[in-house]
Design a protein around this motif. Structure first.
Motif, PDB file in Angstrom:
ATOM      1  N   LEU A  55       0.834  -1.206   0.000  1.00 30.90           N
ATOM      2  CA  LEU A  55       0.000   0.000   0.000  1.00 30.90           C
ATOM      3  C   LEU A  55       0.869   1.256   0.000  1.00 30.90           C
ATOM      4  CD1 LEU A  55      -2.837  -0.981   2.491  1.00 30.90           C
ATOM      5  CD2 LEU A  55      -3.148  -0.343   0.096  1.00 30.90           C
ATOM      6  N   ALA A  56       1.927   1.245   0.798  1.00 29.19           N
ATOM      7  CA  ALA A  56       2.834   2.394   0.829  1.00 29.19           C
ATOM      8  C   ALA A  56       3.459   2.633  -0.543  1.00 29.19           C
ATOM      9  CB  ALA A  56       3.922   2.167   1.881  1.00 29.19           C
ATOM     10  N   ASP A  57       3.877   1.560  -1.204  1.00 26.73           N
ATOM     11  CA  ASP A  57       4.432   1.691  -2.556  1.00 26.73           C
ATOM     12  C   ASP A  57       3.416   2.319  -3.505  1.00 26.73           C
ATOM     13  OD1 ASP A  57       6.779   0.483  -1.738  1.00 26.73           O
ATOM     14  OD2 ASP A  57       6.302  -1.471  -2.615  1.00 26.73           O
ATOM     15  N   HIS A  58       2.171   1.900  -3.362  1.00 26.72           N
ATOM     16  CA  HIS A  58       1.114   2.427  -4.225  1.00 26.72           C
ATOM     17  C   HIS A  58       0.934   3.930  -4.016  1.00 26.72           C
ATOM     18  CE1 HIS A  58      -2.605   2.432  -6.552  1.00 26.72           C
ATOM     19  NE2 HIS A  58      -3.179   3.096  -5.556  1.00 26.72           N
ATOM     20  N   TYR A  59       0.897   4.367  -2.770  1.00 27.03           N
ATOM     21  CA  TYR A  59       0.739   5.795  -2.492  1.00 27.03           C
ATOM     22  C   TYR A  59       1.936   6.585  -3.034  1.00 27.03           C
ATOM     23  CZ  TYR A  59      -2.718   4.052   0.886  1.00 27.03           C
ATOM     24  OH  TYR A  59      -3.769   3.414   1.491  1.00 27.03           O
ATOM     25  N   ALA A  60       3.134   6.041  -2.867  1.00 25.57           N
ATOM     26  CA  ALA A  60       4.326   6.732  -3.343  1.00 25.57           C
ATOM     27  C   ALA A  60       4.293   6.887  -4.857  1.00 25.57           C
ATOM     28  CB  ALA A  60       5.580   5.978  -2.916  1.00 25.57           C
ATOM     29  N   ALA A  61       3.905   5.826  -5.551  1.00 21.41           N
ATOM     30  CA  ALA A  61       3.878   5.861  -7.015  1.00 21.41           C
ATOM     31  C   ALA A  61       2.793   6.787  -7.538  1.00 21.41           C
ATOM     32  CB  ALA A  61       3.683   4.443  -7.561  1.00 21.41           C
ATOM     33  N   GLU A  62       1.622   6.733  -6.920  1.00 20.57           N
ATOM     34  CA  GLU A  62       0.488   7.524  -7.411  1.00 20.57           C
ATOM     35  C   GLU A  62       0.615   9.005  -7.063  1.00 20.57           C
ATOM     36  OE1 GLU A  62      -2.391   6.562  -9.189  1.00 20.57           O
ATOM     37  OE2 GLU A  62      -1.146   4.792  -9.582  1.00 20.57           O
ATOM     38  N   HIS A 214     -14.504  -5.315   8.765  1.00 17.84           N
ATOM     39  CA  HIS A 214     -13.302  -4.748   9.364  1.00 17.84           C
ATOM     40  C   HIS A 214     -12.052  -5.408   8.789  1.00 17.84           C
ATOM     41  CE1 HIS A 214     -10.914  -2.943  12.679  1.00 17.84           C
ATOM     42  NE2 HIS A 214     -10.200  -4.059  12.586  1.00 17.84           N
ATOM     43  N   GLY A 215     -11.088  -4.563   8.391  1.00 18.26           N
ATOM     44  CA  GLY A 215      -9.814  -5.072   7.885  1.00 18.26           C
ATOM     45  C   GLY A 215      -9.719  -5.192   6.382  1.00 18.26           C
ATOM     46  N   PHE A 216     -10.821  -4.974   5.662  1.00 17.93           N
ATOM     47  CA  PHE A 216     -10.812  -5.232   4.217  1.00 17.93           C
ATOM     48  C   PHE A 216      -9.809  -4.380   3.458  1.00 17.93           C
ATOM     49  CE2 PHE A 216     -13.340  -1.424   4.077  1.00 17.93           C
ATOM     50  CZ  PHE A 216     -13.124  -0.899   2.807  1.00 17.93           C
ATOM     51  N   ALA A 217      -9.571  -3.142   3.911  1.00 11.87           N
ATOM     52  CA  ALA A 217      -8.733  -2.215   3.141  1.00 11.87           C
ATOM     53  C   ALA A 217      -7.257  -2.556   3.220  1.00 11.87           C
ATOM     54  CB  ALA A 217      -8.954  -0.777   3.615  1.00 11.87           C
ATOM     55  N   VAL A 218      -6.866  -3.405   4.173  1.00  9.79           N
ATOM     56  CA  VAL A 218      -5.455  -3.781   4.304  1.00  9.79           C
ATOM     57  C   VAL A 218      -5.250  -5.298   4.265  1.00  9.79           C
ATOM     58  CG1 VAL A 218      -5.417  -3.851   6.832  1.00  9.79           C
ATOM     59  CG2 VAL A 218      -3.337  -3.268   5.586  1.00  9.79           C
ATOM     60  N   LEU A 231     -11.460  -2.960  -1.705  1.00  8.41           N
ATOM     61  CA  LEU A 231     -10.121  -2.521  -1.293  1.00  8.41           C
ATOM     62  C   LEU A 231      -9.498  -1.615  -2.346  1.00  8.41           C
ATOM     63  CD1 LEU A 231      -7.478  -4.232  -2.687  1.00  8.41           C
ATOM     64  CD2 LEU A 231      -8.586  -6.083  -1.440  1.00  8.41           C
ATOM     65  N   GLU A 232      -9.791  -1.877  -3.622  1.00  4.96           N
ATOM     66  CA  GLU A 232      -9.264  -0.997  -4.670  1.00  4.96           C
ATOM     67  C   GLU A 232      -9.948   0.366  -4.639  1.00  4.96           C
ATOM     68  OE1 GLU A 232      -9.502  -3.176  -8.326  1.00  4.96           O
ATOM     69  OE2 GLU A 232      -7.696  -4.360  -7.861  1.00  4.96           O
ATOM     70  N   ARG A 233     -11.237   0.378  -4.330  1.00  7.22           N
ATOM     71  CA  ARG A 233     -11.922   1.670  -4.160  1.00  7.22           C
ATOM     72  C   ARG A 233     -11.340   2.435  -2.982  1.00  7.22           C
ATOM     73  NH1 ARG A 233     -17.751   2.139  -1.503  1.00  7.22           N
ATOM     74  NH2 ARG A 233     -17.502   4.282  -0.779  1.00  7.22           N
ATOM     75  N   ALA A 234     -11.020   1.714  -1.891  1.00  7.58           N
ATOM     76  CA  ALA A 234     -10.417   2.367  -0.731  1.00  7.58           C
ATOM     77  C   ALA A 234      -9.053   2.948  -1.081  1.00  7.58           C
ATOM     78  CB  ALA A 234     -10.292   1.371   0.422  1.00  7.58           C
ATOM     79  N   MET A 235      -8.281   2.237  -1.874  1.00  9.82           N
ATOM     80  CA  MET A 235      -6.982   2.741  -2.311  1.00  9.82           C
ATOM     81  C   MET A 235      -7.152   4.005  -3.142  1.00  9.82           C
ATOM     82  SD  MET A 235      -5.318  -0.965  -3.266  1.00  9.82           S
ATOM     83  CE  MET A 235      -3.867  -0.306  -4.108  1.00  9.82           C
ATOM     84  N   ARG A 236      -8.096   3.969  -4.082  1.00 11.59           N
ATOM     85  CA  ARG A 236      -8.329   5.158  -4.925  1.00 11.59           C
ATOM     86  C   ARG A 236      -8.811   6.333  -4.094  1.00 11.59           C
ATOM     87  NH1 ARG A 236     -10.809   1.243  -8.214  1.00 11.59           N
ATOM     88  NH2 ARG A 236     -12.874   1.995  -7.580  1.00 11.59           N
TER      89      ARG A 236
END
Length: 251
Positions: A55-62, A214-218, A231-236
C-alpha cells in the motif's frame, strides 16, 4: 482485540522500498520527495507486513510522495503466516501485546516522528489502518502539539480503539473508510463521526463500504470480487484524498 483484527489475506507482490532508521526509529521508506510525505500507521501485523508495504508503494507511485511505514510495536511483529492459520490465534497473548503497545506507550513515539518529518517535508499526511486509526486522529488533533496538529490531513480505515474525544478534537481534513460490518468502528461510533466531525469545520470525506468487514482495506481477499472492488476503491479514495490536500498544496 478480537479475531476481526487478525483475519484476512496476505497479498502477492514484492515491496519496492527499503528499511532504514528515521529519527532513531525503524521505518520502511518508499518514494523520494522532499516536499510531500505520508505516514502509514500499521495494523496488528506491524510494519513488516507485506500488505502495508505494498500500500505504501502504491501511495508513493500515485502521489509522488515519500511514504513512511514506521515500526510502532517496538520491534515485535506477528508472523505474517498466522493470518491464514486461525487455529494458531489462541496462542497469541494479545492483552499483553496491546498493553505494551497502548496509546500511552506509542502515542508519544508517533508524535515525535511526525515532528521530525515536519523538519524534512513541507506537507505531511497520515493514514492508519485498524490499530493505526486512532493514531492518525491524535496526529491531526488540535491538542496534538503546542501549535496544534502535527500533520496536514488524515485518513482512517476501519479504526480500532478510536474514541469520541479524538474525533471531537480533529482539526485537519479527515477521511474515514468505513465498512458496514465492524465490531471496532461500531454503529455508535459511525453515527458520532457523521454527526460531530462536520461541526469541527474541517473537510470531511466519509467513505462507506456496504457488505464489507473490518480489515478489508489492508487484508482484503484478492480472490473475492466484492472485496477486491472494495479494497481498490479504498486505495483510490485515499490517493484522491491525499492528492487534494497534500499534492495540490505544493504551491
Amino acid at each position: 482485540m478480537s479475531s476481526c483484527c487478525l483475519q484476512g489475506f496476505r497479498w502477492e507482490g514484492k515491496p519496492q522500498g527499503h528499511e532504514t532508521q528515521v529519527n532513531d526509529q525503524n521505518c520502511y521508506v518508499t518514494g523520494n520527495d522532499s516536499d510531500v510525505a505520508i505516514i502509514v500507521i500499521h495494523d496488528l501485523y506491524g510494519w513488516t507486513f507485506p500488505n502495508i508495504r505494498l500500500l505504501a508503494d502504491h501511495y508513493a507511485a500515485e502521489l509522488g510522495a515519500t511514504v513512511y511505514v514506521p515500526d510502532f510495536f517496538g520491534g515485535v511483529v506477528l508472523p505474517p503466516t498466522i493470518i491464514s492459520n486461525p487455529a494458531e490465534w489462541h496462542k497469541l497473548d494479545l492483552p499483553n501485546f496491546m498493553e505494551r503497545n497502548s496509546k500511552a506507550v506509542r502515542g508519544p513515539e508517533m508524535k515525535a516522528l511526525a515532528r521530525f518529518l515536519r523538519t524534512k517535508h513541507r506537507r505531511i499526511g497520515a493514514i492508519g489502518f485498524c490499530y493505526g486509526g486512532w493514531a492518525v486522529f491524535q496526529l491531526g488533533g488540535q491538542s496534538a502539539g503546542d501549535d496544534g496538529p502535527l500533520v496536514d490531513c488524515i485518513s482512517a480505515a476501519h479504526p480500532t480503539f478510536l474514541e469520541k474525544e479524538e474525533m471531537s478534537d480533529v482539526a485537519v481534513p479527515v477521511q474515514m473508510i468505513a465498512p458496514e460490518k465492524d465490531p471496532k468502528f461500531t454503529e455508535e461510533l459511525k453515527a458520532f463521526a457523521l454527526l460531530e466531525i462536520p461541526k469541527r469545520g474541517v473537510p470531511f470525506d466519509y467513505q462507506y463500504f456496504p457488505g464489507l468487514e473490518h480489515g478489508f482495506a489492508v487484508r482484503g481477499n484478492r480472490q473475492d470480487e466484492d472485496e477486491t472492488k472494495g479494497l481498490e476503491r479504498a486505495m483510490r479514495a485515499a490517493v484522491s484524498w491525499f492528492r487534494e490536500w497534500l499534492v495540490a498544496g505544493r504551491g
